[in-house]
Design an enzyme around this catalytic site. Structure first.
Site, PDB file in Angstrom:
ATOM      1  N   ARG A 625       0.825  -1.209   0.000  1.00 57.89           N
ATOM      2  CA  ARG A 625       0.000   0.000   0.000  1.00 57.89           C
ATOM      3  C   ARG A 625       0.857   1.255   0.000  1.00 57.89           C
ATOM      4  O   ARG A 625       0.535   2.237  -0.661  1.00 57.89           O
ATOM      5  CB  ARG A 625      -0.936   0.018   1.211  1.00 57.89           C
ATOM      6  CG  ARG A 625      -2.118  -0.919   1.085  1.00 57.89           C
ATOM      7  CD  ARG A 625      -3.055  -0.812   2.277  1.00 57.89           C
ATOM      8  NE  ARG A 625      -4.176  -1.753   2.132  1.00 57.89           N
ATOM      9  CZ  ARG A 625      -5.321  -1.467   1.556  1.00 57.89           C
ATOM     10  NH1 ARG A 625      -5.521  -0.267   1.068  1.00 57.89           N
ATOM     11  NH2 ARG A 625      -6.276  -2.373   1.450  1.00 57.89           N
ATOM     12  N   GLU A 655      -1.846  -8.576   3.875  1.00 58.43           N
ATOM     13  CA  GLU A 655      -3.295  -8.683   4.049  1.00 58.43           C
ATOM     14  C   GLU A 655      -3.768 -10.045   3.570  1.00 58.43           C
ATOM     15  O   GLU A 655      -3.223 -10.601   2.609  1.00 58.43           O
ATOM     16  CB  GLU A 655      -4.013  -7.559   3.299  1.00 58.43           C
ATOM     17  CG  GLU A 655      -3.629  -6.171   3.818  1.00 58.43           C
ATOM     18  CD  GLU A 655      -4.390  -5.045   3.134  1.00 58.43           C
ATOM     19  OE1 GLU A 655      -5.452  -5.326   2.531  1.00 58.43           O
ATOM     20  OE2 GLU A 655      -3.935  -3.888   3.214  1.00 58.43           O
ATOM     21  N   GLU A 666     -10.224  -2.031  -5.109  1.00 62.00           N
ATOM     22  CA  GLU A 666      -9.512  -1.070  -4.252  1.00 62.00           C
ATOM     23  C   GLU A 666      -8.142  -0.738  -4.825  1.00 62.00           C
ATOM     24  O   GLU A 666      -7.670   0.403  -4.715  1.00 62.00           O
ATOM     25  CB  GLU A 666      -9.367  -1.621  -2.829  1.00 62.00           C
ATOM     26  CG  GLU A 666      -8.693  -0.599  -1.926  1.00 62.00           C
ATOM     27  CD  GLU A 666      -8.966  -0.818  -0.457  1.00 62.00           C
ATOM     28  OE1 GLU A 666      -8.598   0.078   0.325  1.00 62.00           O
ATOM     29  OE2 GLU A 666      -9.529  -1.858  -0.097  1.00 62.00           O
ATOM     30  N   ASP A 723     -11.769   6.085 -11.059  1.00 64.32           N
ATOM     31  CA  ASP A 723     -12.134   7.476 -10.811  1.00 64.32           C
ATOM     32  C   ASP A 723     -11.196   8.406 -11.569  1.00 64.32           C
ATOM     33  O   ASP A 723     -10.157   8.814 -11.061  1.00 64.32           O
ATOM     34  CB  ASP A 723     -12.077   7.750  -9.303  1.00 64.32           C
ATOM     35  CG  ASP A 723     -12.734   9.069  -8.948  1.00 64.32           C
ATOM     36  OD1 ASP A 723     -13.488   9.579  -9.788  1.00 64.32           O
ATOM     37  OD2 ASP A 723     -12.485   9.572  -7.840  1.00 64.32           O
ATOM     38  N   HIS A 933     -18.173  -7.316   1.890  1.00 62.31           N
ATOM     39  CA  HIS A 933     -17.351  -8.191   1.049  1.00 62.31           C
ATOM     40  C   HIS A 933     -17.426  -7.599  -0.360  1.00 62.31           C
ATOM     41  O   HIS A 933     -18.327  -7.944  -1.142  1.00 62.31           O
ATOM     42  CB  HIS A 933     -17.887  -9.619   1.071  1.00 62.31           C
ATOM     43  CG  HIS A 933     -18.014 -10.203   2.455  1.00 62.31           C
ATOM     44  ND1 HIS A 933     -17.022 -10.952   3.044  1.00 62.31           N
ATOM     45  CD2 HIS A 933     -19.025 -10.109   3.365  1.00 62.31           C
ATOM     46  CE1 HIS A 933     -17.414 -11.331   4.266  1.00 62.31           C
ATOM     47  NE2 HIS A 933     -18.627 -10.818   4.482  1.00 62.31           N
ATOM     48  N   CYS A 935     -15.875  -8.030  -2.973  1.00 61.03           N
ATOM     49  CA  CYS A 935     -15.762  -8.944  -4.110  1.00 61.03           C
ATOM     50  C   CYS A 935     -17.146  -9.363  -4.612  1.00 61.03           C
ATOM     51  O   CYS A 935     -17.335  -9.622  -5.798  1.00 61.03           O
ATOM     52  CB  CYS A 935     -14.995 -10.208  -3.719  1.00 61.03           C
ATOM     53  SG  CYS A 935     -13.392  -9.871  -2.960  1.00 61.03           S
TER      54      CYS A 935
END
Length: 967
Positions: A625, A655, A666, A723, A933, A935
């Site tokens: 990240r 993660e 994400e 975005d 969730h 996904c």
């Protein structure tokens, strides 16, 4: 003018006569030396229009139907219309519409059902008023039913207003009346020749003889083989092959005139008004047998009678109700078949005869007819004995309405050809592209057209009805056979006329069309939105790909491949944005499968041949990240082109989440946020528009722009919204379309408006007013720098002649020249992943919506499409308070919820209906937070019992929406 029929209210305009009915044609002294242009007949009043455009009325005035307060027995001028040049009128039971030469409509009389189309609540209007809602529309025809009104525009649009009790407006069953003109949308795109109205039924007639009818049908007056009212337009199929050229309507019956001069009637026949020698009603059109053998050129319908004019004999025939003398036969008897109206009729034969010859010729002709001979008289056979007191009439035009009839005539010495309803008046017709119209346009010198001609060009080319009515095969009767098998279009004439339109010596016509329209027909007009419901689009695409791969093009006439199915993908212009997205997703799945299959084959080969390296069937990105950009660049730089086609899987270091779609979402969100961060200086942010564009002052390597292109391509390829706050110009460039001034207005509104002002400036002193040259001033790290837009731009002043070139050069610099190397890198990265034929099917705005989604939120649709699992169902108490809380959230919090649950706060191009949420119950208590969730767009929702508790926990959860862990 000859008048006969009901005179009880003075509606014949004969002055203070004693008779209440006039049994045979009588001269009206008022019209001596006056030429009549049109006559409208109401139930108890009449309106006359003279050739100079003045309007006179007479008859009953109880409801203001005369438009003045003067005498009722003789025609008096409607002074309120004195300034208007009126060209046509039509009357309902007690209201009148008048049309002027500019296409404006005036109305007066009874307004009980909104039949005047005026704003206000008065029961009747005693002085003519303009229908303001039609003031921007050029009307060419008006028609009145008893309590409703119709209008036809130059652009072939039909408007209707008034009573809709029987469906006579054609607007469906939802309204009982309309007080303002309504566009009849169901008839858009059809080229019309005429509108007509009966008591409570309506008709329109197309240029190719097709008839659409609607409204009251109690007696079969719609001719549809039944007696059911119709609330929307219905095609009268039984007359489709009869070449109908004119229609008129009575109270409950209809008459139609054919090109050959035949007459069909249908509807109420109780008084013999159908002319079939019976009093039966007819629910299907039936030819008037008694008129066969004669060529009829004019027909007119009164309330319950019909008139027809035969020019070869000069006679008027009438049939139907005769109780008020409206048949002109000299009696009050009804007539069930055509009967000659009494009078000294003289046929027009192409020449005006001296007085005595005309009279003698008529008498001999009449005698021969009585003897059964049809041979024409000769001068030798003309007899003497005719007194000078006898007068003969050459019919010009017949009119009927209510219980009255009229005939405009001339004397044999001054006679001209009678009107022929089979040859419509060009001034009352819609715009169509034809030889005469184009010659008129070409007759104007170069430069800008006068306003009325510019409007004519714009109206013609922006109306599908007008274009559909153009280029008809009128040299023969082919266009009357127009249907699914035959277009009725003269393609040779169309080619020749369009060749004239685009002549280089007269560029102003094509310029006018392009200025107004941009494109004649918008691309989305070709979309068939139901295509995904009608065919399996994925299967169709696969068949199309296979046909392309094997070189089989079955849609271009290869007879040896006749058994191969036709694919809709060969005609991509019918696909809307949603269908194209489905195609792109199908293409992506195919390419992914091919990449996976190749990887599996390589892995199998590596088992037997150690020199062949095994590969992963997915494109794996392992990123931290805190260094998401660097890690992604490192992996993607080493990635082969074929690997971009594999499904993308993302792993965040440290993660536990398994990527089933949510982790990928994400990843795209975070990496795009990082890459677009101002700290890199790769993009410039424009505050006015809140958009970004490539910065030509960046120090970053082009590899980063290549990476952004790859990321965007991967997002599309993996069906993920990203975005991106780019203007539409980016998507135009990706699809090889040129950005325009509109794109500059979107990115830099102030600059765009200034450029538009420059183009619109009407005076010649542009150099002195604007003081511009072909340069642009840009910021360069605090300093300003002047760049030339063209060679020697600093020395080239902007003037009236070159201002368009300046604007084009300015737009080109902003979107192309200044960022060429940066965009090329972005373009290469994007197309490395997402290139192909399917992408080129998209329009720029469709591609934009697919990349960034849209904000057309429909929260009720979201609730409706949500599914429930476990103990939950739609009426569960927790679910009910959840949706209460959700709908009360402000917009920003709702968007945060979408981000929390789906990984994006925007909606896919396919809309809310494609965003399926699932809510399931969990075993924890009320102290637990909801869990998403991403996904699977799945929400674990504890069984909260209190609304405030649910609100607090939901807001707490959506405020902490980053990171993944296993629950």
């Amino acid at each position: 003018m000859l008048c006969w029929g009901n005179a009880s209210f003075g509606q014949l305009g004969l002055g203070g006569i004693d008779e209440e009915i006039v049994l045979e044609p009588r001269k009206s002294d008022f019209f001596i030396n006056k030429r009549v242009r049109d006559v409208g007949c109401g139930l108890r009043h009449t309106v006359f229009v003279l050739d100079d455009g003045t309007v006179y009325t007479c008859g009953c005035n109880d409801l203001g139907q005369l438009g003045h307060e003067k005498s009722r027995k003789k025609p008096e001028q409607v002074v309120a219309l004195d300034a208007q040049n009126i060209v046509a009128v039509s009357c309902g039971e007690a209201h009148t519409l008048a049309l002027n030469d500019k296409g404006q409509v005036y109305a007066w009389g009874l307004d009980s059902d909104g039949q005047l189309g005026l704003v206000g609540s008065e029961e009747c209007i005693r002085v003519p008023r303009n229908i303001k809602s039609l003031s921007d529309i050029q009307i060419v025809q008006v028609a009145c039913g008893y309590y409703h009104s119709l209008a036809l525009s130059k652009a072939s649009e039909v408007f209707c207003w008034g009573q809709n009790k029987y469906g006579q407006l054609g607007l469906g069953t939802d309204c009982k009346k309309q007080t303002s003109p309504q566009l009849l949308k169901s008839l858009l795109g059809i080229p019309f020749m005429q509108v007509a109205a009966g008591g409570a039924h309506s008709f329109v007639l197309t240029l190719s003889g097709a008839i659409f009818g609607w409204g009251r049908n109690k007696f079969g007056q719609l001719g549809l083989n039944d007696e059911n009212d119709r609330y929307v337009p219905n095609l009268l199929k039984s007359l489709r092959s009869q070449k109908i050229v004119y229609i008129c309507c009575g109270e409950d019956h209809t008459a139609a005139l054919t090109k050959e001069g035949g007459v069909f009637t249908f509807g109420a026949g109780g008084y013999g008004q159908l002319g079939h020698n019976s009093t039966s009603h007819e629910i299907n059109p039936r030819k008037v047998f008694e008129l066969m053998g004669s060529i009829v050129t004019e027909i007119a319908c009164g309330r319950q009678h019909t008139s027809a004019f035969v020019p070869s004999s000069g006679r008027i025939y009438s049939f139907g109700l005769g109780g008020n003398g409206q048949l002109g036969t000299g009696s009050t008897s009804n007539r069930k078949s055509p009967f000659t109206v009494k009078g000294n009729w003289y046929p027009y034969n192409g020449q005006c005869l001296p007085d005595i010859e005309a009279r003698s010729c008529h008498v001999v002709q009449a005698g021969l007819e009585l003897l059964g001979s049809s041979d024409p008289p000769t001068l030798a056979s003309q007899s003497a004995g005719i007194t000078d007191s006898e007068e003969y009439f050459c019919v010009k035009r017949i009119f009927s309405g209510g219980d009255q009839s009229f005939s405009h005539y001339s004397s044999p010495q001054n006679c001209g050809p009678p009107d022929d309803f089979r040859c419509p008046n060009p001034t009352k017709q819609i715009w169509t592209v034809n030889e005469a119209l184009i010659q008129k346009w070409l007759s104007y010198p170069s430069g800008r057209f006068p306003v009325e001609i510019a409007n004519e060009i714009d109206g013609t080319f922006s109306s599908s009805g007008c274009l559909n009515g153009s280029f008809l095969a009128v040299s023969n009767d082919d266009h009357y056979r127009t249907g699914t098998r035959f277009s009725g279009v003269d393609m040779n004439a169309a080619r020749l006329l369009f060749h004239k339109l685009i002549q280089p010596d007269h560029p102003q016509i094509s310029q006018q069309v392009n200025e107004k329209m941009g494109q004649i027909i918008q691309y989305d007009k070709f979309y068939i939105h139901e295509v995904q419901e009608l065919i399996d689009i994925r299967n169709d695409y696969i068949n199309w790909v296979q046909q392309q791969a094997y070189g089989m093009d079955v849609n271009h006439g290869l007879t040896e491949l006749a058994d191969i199915p036709v694919t809709i993908c060969t005609y991509p212009f019918v696909f809307d944005a949603q269908a194209k997205t489905t195609l792109l997703q199908t293409d992506a799945v195919l390419q992914m499968q091919m990449a996976i299959d190749q990887a599996h084959r390589q892995n199998v080969s590596s088992l037997f041949l150690p020199v062949i390296e095994s590969v992963n069937p997915c494109l794996i990105l392992v990123v931290r990240r805190e260094n998401i950009v660097g890690d992604a660049m490192e992996v993607l730089r080493k990635t082969k082109n074929i690997d971009y086609k594999k499904p993308l899987k993302v792993i965040f270091v440290g993660e536990d989440a398994v990527d089933a779609g949510g982790v990928r979402k994400e990843f795209f969100l975070l990496i795009m946020r990082e890459l677009l961060d101002p700290k890199y200086g790769m993009f410039r942010y424009y505050e006015d528009s809140r958009l970004i564009w490539f910065s030509d002052k960046t120090f970053e390597d082009s590899d980063l722009f290549h990476l952004i292109g790859v990321i965007c391509g991967l997002a599309i390829y993996n069906c993920t919204i990203v975005d991106l706050h780019f203007p539409l110009a980016l998507y135009k460039k990706l699809l090889k379309k040129k950005p325009s001034l509109d794109d500059l207005k979107e990115l830099m509104p102030d600059v765009g408006r200034s450029m538009q002002q420059l183009l619109d400036y009407p005076e010649d002193d542009i150099e002195e007013t604007f003081c511009l040259n072909f340069t642009i001033t840009v910021e360069n790290f605090g300093a300003t720098e002047v760049k030339e837009l063209v060679l020697n731009g600093a020395d080239t002043a902007v003037n009236k002649q070159n201002r368009q070139e300046f604007v084009d050069a300015y737009v080109d610099y902003i979107f192309n020249k200044s960022v060429a190397s940066l965009f090329d890198a972005f373009h290469a990265g994007f197309h490395k992943v997402c290139g192909g034929k399917v992408l080129l099917l998209f329009q720029p705005n469709e591609l934009q919506a697919m990349v960034i989604g849209n904000t057309n939120y429909d929260w009720k649709e979201l609730e409706k499409n949500t599914e429930y699992k476990g103990e939950y169902w739609a009426e569960h108490p927790t679910i009910k308070i959840f949706w209460e809380v959700f709908h009360e959230l402000p917009l920003e919090k709702k968007k945060q919820f979408l981000l929390f649950l789906t990984g994006s706060d925007r909606i896919p191009i396919l809309g809310m209906k494609s965003l399926k949420l699932v809510i399931q119950s969990t075993g924890g208590g009320e102290e637990y937070l909801p869990v998403s969730h991403t996904c699977f767009n799945l929400l674990d929702l504890p069984k909260y019992t209190e609304k405030e508790t649910l609100r607090s926990k939901l807001i707490q959860a959506i405020d902490h929406n980053e990171g993944f862990s296993l629950i």
